[in-house]
Design an enzyme around this catalytic site. Structure first.
Site, PDB file in Angstrom:
ATOM      1  N   GLY A   1       4.395  20.754   5.392  1.00 22.93           N
ATOM      2  CA  GLY A   1       4.439  19.503   6.171  1.00 22.93           C
ATOM      3  C   GLY A   1       5.875  19.153   6.533  1.00 22.93           C
TER       4      GLY A   1
ATOM      5  N   ARG B   1      21.029  21.654   9.842  1.00 23.10           N
ATOM      6  CA  ARG B   1      22.390  21.518  10.387  1.00 23.10           C
ATOM      7  C   ARG B   1      23.445  21.730   9.301  1.00 23.10           C
ATOM      8  NH1 ARG B   1      25.299  16.688  10.368  1.00 23.10           N
ATOM      9  NH2 ARG B   1      26.808  16.319  12.060  1.00 23.10           N
TER      10      ARG B   1
ATOM     11  N   VAL C   1      23.064  23.370   6.447  1.00 20.56           N
ATOM     12  CA  VAL C   1      23.069  24.780   6.011  1.00 20.56           C
ATOM     13  C   VAL C   1      23.916  25.601   6.987  1.00 20.56           C
ATOM     14  CG1 VAL C   1      21.599  26.853   5.858  1.00 20.56           C
ATOM     15  CG2 VAL C   1      20.842  24.711   4.800  1.00 20.56           C
TER      16      VAL C   1
ATOM     17  N   ARG D   1       1.940  26.442   8.298  1.00 25.06           N
ATOM     18  CA  ARG D   1       1.375  26.961   7.061  1.00 25.06           C
ATOM     19  C   ARG D   1       0.987  28.398   7.363  1.00 25.06           C
ATOM     20  NH1 ARG D   1      -0.173  21.204   6.759  1.00 25.06           N
ATOM     21  NH2 ARG D   1       1.074  20.448   5.023  1.00 25.06           N
TER      22      ARG D   1
ATOM     23  N   ASP E   1       6.245  21.937  -2.646  1.00 27.55           N
ATOM     24  CA  ASP E   1       6.061  22.906  -3.732  1.00 27.55           C
ATOM     25  C   ASP E   1       5.316  24.170  -3.307  1.00 27.55           C
ATOM     26  OD1 ASP E   1       3.749  21.478  -3.501  1.00 27.55           O
ATOM     27  OD2 ASP E   1       3.645  20.836  -5.596  1.00 27.55           O
ATOM     28  N   GLY E   2       4.462  24.078  -2.250  1.00 30.14           N
ATOM     29  CA  GLY E   2       3.824  25.289  -1.715  1.00 30.14           C
ATOM     30  C   GLY E   2       4.905  26.236  -1.203  1.00 30.14           C
TER      31      GLY E   2
ATOM     32  N   THR F   1       9.746  16.645   1.664  1.00 29.73           N
ATOM     33  CA  THR F   1       8.376  16.142   1.825  1.00 29.73           C
ATOM     34  C   THR F   1       8.393  14.620   1.732  1.00 29.73           C
ATOM     35  OG1 THR F   1       6.239  15.854   0.705  1.00 29.73           O
ATOM     36  CG2 THR F   1       7.987  16.799  -0.629  1.00 29.73           C
ATOM     37  N   ILE F   2       7.596  13.978   2.567  1.00 30.64           N
ATOM     38  CA  ILE F   2       7.587  12.508   2.538  1.00 30.64           C
ATOM     39  C   ILE F   2       6.929  11.971   1.268  1.00 30.64           C
ATOM     40  CG2 ILE F   2       7.573  12.298   5.062  1.00 30.64           C
ATOM     41  CD1 ILE F   2       4.575  11.293   4.665  1.00 30.64           C
ATOM     42  N   ASP F   3       6.287  12.858   0.479  1.00 31.34           N
ATOM     43  CA  ASP F   3       5.563  12.393  -0.712  1.00 31.34           C
ATOM     44  C   ASP F   3       6.475  12.086  -1.911  1.00 31.34           C
ATOM     45  OD1 ASP F   3       3.268  12.761   0.747  1.00 31.34           O
ATOM     46  OD2 ASP F   3       2.743  14.675  -0.173  1.00 31.34           O
TER      47      ASP F   3
ATOM     48  N   ASP G   1       7.187  13.918  -4.420  1.00 33.02           N
ATOM     49  CA  ASP G   1       6.344  14.231  -5.579  1.00 33.02           C
ATOM     50  C   ASP G   1       6.734  15.546  -6.241  1.00 33.02           C
ATOM     51  OD1 ASP G   1       5.595  15.915  -3.534  1.00 33.02           O
ATOM     52  OD2 ASP G   1       3.444  15.704  -3.861  1.00 33.02           O
TER      53      ASP G   1
ATOM     54  N   ARG H   1       1.255  -7.910   9.193  1.00 33.06           N
ATOM     55  CA  ARG H   1       1.225  -9.187   8.478  1.00 33.06           C
ATOM     56  C   ARG H   1       1.192 -10.370   9.453  1.00 33.06           C
ATOM     57  NH1 ARG H   1       1.693 -11.044   3.453  1.00 33.06           N
ATOM     58  NH2 ARG H   1       2.541  -9.243   2.407  1.00 33.06           N
TER      59      ARG H   1
ATOM     60  N   ARG I   1      -6.786 -13.034   7.847  1.00 36.79           N
ATOM     61  CA  ARG I   1      -7.567 -11.842   7.528  1.00 36.79           C
ATOM     62  C   ARG I   1      -6.916 -11.044   6.407  1.00 36.79           C
ATOM     63  NH1 ARG I   1      -8.280  -9.888  13.786  1.00 36.79           N
ATOM     64  NH2 ARG I   1     -10.376 -10.701  14.133  1.00 36.79           N
TER      65      ARG I   1
ATOM     66  N   MET J   1       0.139   7.671   3.588  1.00 39.26           N
ATOM     67  CA  MET J   1      -0.051   9.070   3.185  1.00 39.26           C
ATOM     68  C   MET J   1       0.159   9.256   1.683  1.00 39.26           C
ATOM     69  SD  MET J   1       1.175  11.710   6.084  1.00 39.26           S
ATOM     70  CE  MET J   1      -0.038  12.304   7.258  1.00 39.26           C
TER      71      MET J   1
ATOM     72  N   ARG K   1      -1.768  12.427  -0.637  1.00 38.67           N
ATOM     73  CA  ARG K   1      -3.064  12.950  -1.077  1.00 38.67           C
ATOM     74  C   ARG K   1      -3.155  12.986  -2.592  1.00 38.67           C
ATOM     75  NH1 ARG K   1      -4.058  18.306   2.077  1.00 38.67           N
ATOM     76  NH2 ARG K   1      -3.648  17.020   3.884  1.00 38.67           N
TER      77      ARG K   1
ATOM     78  N   GLY L   1       5.173  -6.654  -0.082  1.00 39.28           N
ATOM     79  CA  GLY L   1       4.531  -7.790  -0.742  1.00 39.28           C
ATOM     80  C   GLY L   1       3.017  -7.702  -0.715  1.00 39.28           C
TER      81      GLY L   1
HETATM   82  P1  ADP Z   1       4.369  22.316   1.176  1.00 33.81           P
HETATM   83  O1  ADP Z   1       5.499  23.282   1.140  1.00 33.81           O
HETATM   84  O2  ADP Z   1       4.666  21.121   2.011  1.00 33.81           O
HETATM   85  O3  ADP Z   1       3.831  22.007  -0.208  1.00 33.81           O
HETATM   86  P2  ADP Z   1       2.043  24.077   1.657  1.00 33.81           P
HETATM   87  O4  ADP Z   1       1.440  23.902   0.301  1.00 33.81           O
HETATM   88  O5  ADP Z   1       1.141  24.060   2.828  1.00 33.81           O
HETATM   89  O6  ADP Z   1       3.163  22.990   2.009  1.00 33.81           O
HETATM   90  O7  ADP Z   1       2.831  25.458   1.629  1.00 33.81           O
HETATM   91  C1  ADP Z   1       3.579  25.890   2.750  1.00 33.81           C
HETATM   92  C2  ADP Z   1       3.492  27.389   2.879  1.00 33.81           C
HETATM   93  O8  ADP Z   1       4.083  28.008   1.716  1.00 33.81           O
HETATM   94  C3  ADP Z   1       2.083  27.989   2.934  1.00 33.81           C
HETATM   95  O9  ADP Z   1       1.492  27.914   4.195  1.00 33.81           O
HETATM   96  C4  ADP Z   1       2.366  29.429   2.553  1.00 33.81           C
HETATM   97  O10 ADP Z   1       2.914  30.149   3.617  1.00 33.81           O
HETATM   98  C5  ADP Z   1       3.447  29.253   1.469  1.00 33.81           C
HETATM   99  N1  ADP Z   1       2.801  29.228   0.150  1.00 33.81           N
HETATM  100  C6  ADP Z   1       2.132  28.209  -0.438  1.00 33.81           C
HETATM  101  N2  ADP Z   1       1.646  28.558  -1.638  1.00 33.81           N
HETATM  102  C7  ADP Z   1       1.983  29.848  -1.827  1.00 33.81           C
HETATM  103  C8  ADP Z   1       1.752  30.817  -2.865  1.00 33.81           C
HETATM  104  N3  ADP Z   1       1.074  30.497  -3.965  1.00 33.81           N
HETATM  105  N4  ADP Z   1       2.280  32.052  -2.700  1.00 33.81           N
HETATM  106  C9  ADP Z   1       2.980  32.365  -1.600  1.00 33.81           C
HETATM  107  N5  ADP Z   1       3.212  31.515  -0.578  1.00 33.81           N
HETATM  108  C10 ADP Z   1       2.735  30.283  -0.668  1.00 33.81           C
HETATM  109  O1  F6P Z   2       2.647  16.448   1.922  1.00 38.89           O
HETATM  110  C1  F6P Z   2       2.957  15.626   3.008  1.00 38.89           C
HETATM  111  C2  F6P Z   2       1.692  15.071   3.630  1.00 38.89           C
HETATM  112  O2  F6P Z   2       2.069  14.260   4.729  1.00 38.89           O
HETATM  113  C3  F6P Z   2       0.755  14.327   2.692  1.00 38.89           C
HETATM  114  O3  F6P Z   2       1.175  13.006   2.412  1.00 38.89           O
HETATM  115  C4  F6P Z   2      -0.535  14.398   3.451  1.00 38.89           C
HETATM  116  O4  F6P Z   2      -1.625  14.267   2.582  1.00 38.89           O
HETATM  117  C5  F6P Z   2      -0.482  15.772   4.071  1.00 38.89           C
HETATM  118  O5  F6P Z   2       0.887  16.131   4.139  1.00 38.89           O
HETATM  119  C6  F6P Z   2      -1.089  15.874   5.433  1.00 38.89           C
HETATM  120  O6  F6P Z   2      -0.962  17.178   5.875  1.00 38.89           O
HETATM  121  P1  F6P Z   2      -1.308  17.720   7.333  1.00 38.89           P
HETATM  122  O7  F6P Z   2      -0.008  17.950   8.024  1.00 38.89           O
HETATM  123  O8  F6P Z   2      -2.015  19.004   7.083  1.00 38.89           O
HETATM  124  O9  F6P Z   2      -2.153  16.717   8.024  1.00 38.89           O
END
Ligand code: ADP
Ligand code: F6P
Length: 323
Positions: A14, A24, A26, A75, A106-107, A128-130, A132, A157, A165, A172, A174, A188
């Site tokens: 994301g 920039r 880097v 992705r 983390d993906g 990531t905006i999360d 997390d 508001r 209301r 966002m 998840r 608030g």
């Molecule tokens: P984010 O980096 O925001 O957590 P994703 O979970 O969608 O987003 O992961 C981004 C990309 O990282 C995936 O589309 C994939 O190419 C790679 N990736 C994610 N998980 C794995 C994994 N277990 N092994 C190898 N590549 C991964």
């Molecule tokens: O991880 C960032 C995030 O914006 C989450 O807050 C949200 O659940 C998800 O990505 C949405 O992902 P997508 O780009 O697949 O709609």
């Protein structure tokens, strides 16, 4: 390790406002070391397909203030396979990429870990905006997303107040309530619902609304993190129980765009420079981040094994002052 002559940079997963500022930084830091830099487009897809662009100090002019990512993001399921990773490693070898900086969540870090096992020197930057990711106090994009949500909620508001209301706003997150908690405190909100806490609706929502009405509050804002549940269901329950008209707003991807705030630009710039410094020091397989506003770095596998902690102190403040 042989000296680094060329590095690659990519954004994956994301997008988050401030990713451009990181790219920039880097590139400009690499220029300072007199090494060349390649931008890899569309996340790990670009590594598999050799979709790259030469970057220099001028090609990253005018992006620091822009949301999104000039390198595109994606992705890439193929990269999760051994075959995909081998192709990516072969591209790095063919293009002479001695070090790679990946920006994402983390993906993306999991991907970086796999790639580093094939011998590519890799450094990961949290974006990531999360906000997390357990190994760092801060991830690029969080501050901008909070401020974007806040700006919209402040407007909501006004109209909620005029019509007396209740506004149920879905933000966002998840798996994480971080964005919801920051926004809930700052706007608030009468109640903030996050995936990490199973609240008693009667005391945490209805009772607070009733008490508010008795003490003179004529409208309410309820913040719901995406991962908690459907905003419409919550609005229906509120209407049924309190009789108050409720309206739903799902802020959605608007939170992922827009001009990065100063905080995000500075954080991204610091992280980008640190990533290149680490590569130049011969380090690999690290995630850069912040602890108490100081730059840190940690092994990727260790970073991925850490569990993201729920900020219960923040949640406490939120509940105590939402009266
Ligand atoms: P984010 O980096 O925001 O957590 P994703 O979970 O969608 O987003 O992961 C981004 C990309 O990282 C995936 O589309 C994939 O190419 C790679 N990736 C994610 N998980 C794995 C994994 N277990 N092994 C190898 N590549 C991964
Ligand atoms: O991880 C960032 C995030 O914006 C989450 O807050 C949200 O659940 C998800 O990505 C949405 O992902 P997508 O780009 O697949 O709609």
């Amino acid at each position: 390790m042989k000296p680094i002559k060329r590095i690659g940079v990519l954004t994956s997963g994301g997008d988050a406002p401030g990713m451009n500022a990181a790219i920039r930084s880097v590139v400009r830091t690499a220029m300072g070391y007199h090494i060349s830099c390649l931008g890899i487009r569309r996340g790990y897809n670009g590594l598999i397909n050799g979709d790259v662009v030469d970057l220099n100090a001028r090609s990253v002019d005018g992006i620091v203030q822009k949301g999104g990512t000039m390198l595109y993001t994606a992705r890439c399921d193929e990269f999760k396979t051994e075959e995909g990773q081998k192709k990516a490693a072969a591209t790095c070898k063919y293009l002479g990429i001695d070090g790679l900086v990946v920006i994402g969540g983390d993906g993306t870090f999991r991907g970086a870990l796999d790639l580093s096992k094939t011998g590519v020197n890799t450094i990961a930057i949290p974006g990531t905006i999360d906000n997390d990711i357990a190994c760092t106090d801060y991830t690029i994009g969080f501050d901008t997303a909070c401020n974007t949500a806040l700006e919209a909620i402040d407007k909501l508001r006004d109209t909620m107040q005029s019509h007396e209301r209740c506004s149920v706003v879905e933000v966002m997150g998840r798996h994480s309530g971080n964005l919801a908690m920051y926004v809930g405190i700052a706007c608030g909100a009468t109640a903030t619902l996050v995936p990490e806490e199973n609240v008693d609706f009667e005391t945490e929502v209805f009772e607070k609304m009733r008490n508010g009405r008795i003490s003179g509050r004529n409208h309410h804002i309820i913040i719901v993190a995406e991962g908690y549940g459907h905003a419409q269901t919550i609005a229906d329950r509120i209407h049924e129980e309190t009789g108050m008209e409720a309206r739903v707003t799902v802020l959605g991807h608007v939170q992922r765009g827009g001009r990065p705030t100063c905080r995000d630009r500075v954080a991204a710039s610091r992280l980008g420079s640190k990533a290149v410094d680490l590569l130049m020091e011969g380090k690999t397989n690290r995630v850069v981040g912040f602890k108490q506003n100081q730059l840190t770095d940690i092994d990727i596998a260790e970073a991925l094994s850490m569990k993201s902690e729920f900020h219960s102190d923040l949640y406490d403040v939120l509940c105590r002052i939402a009266l």
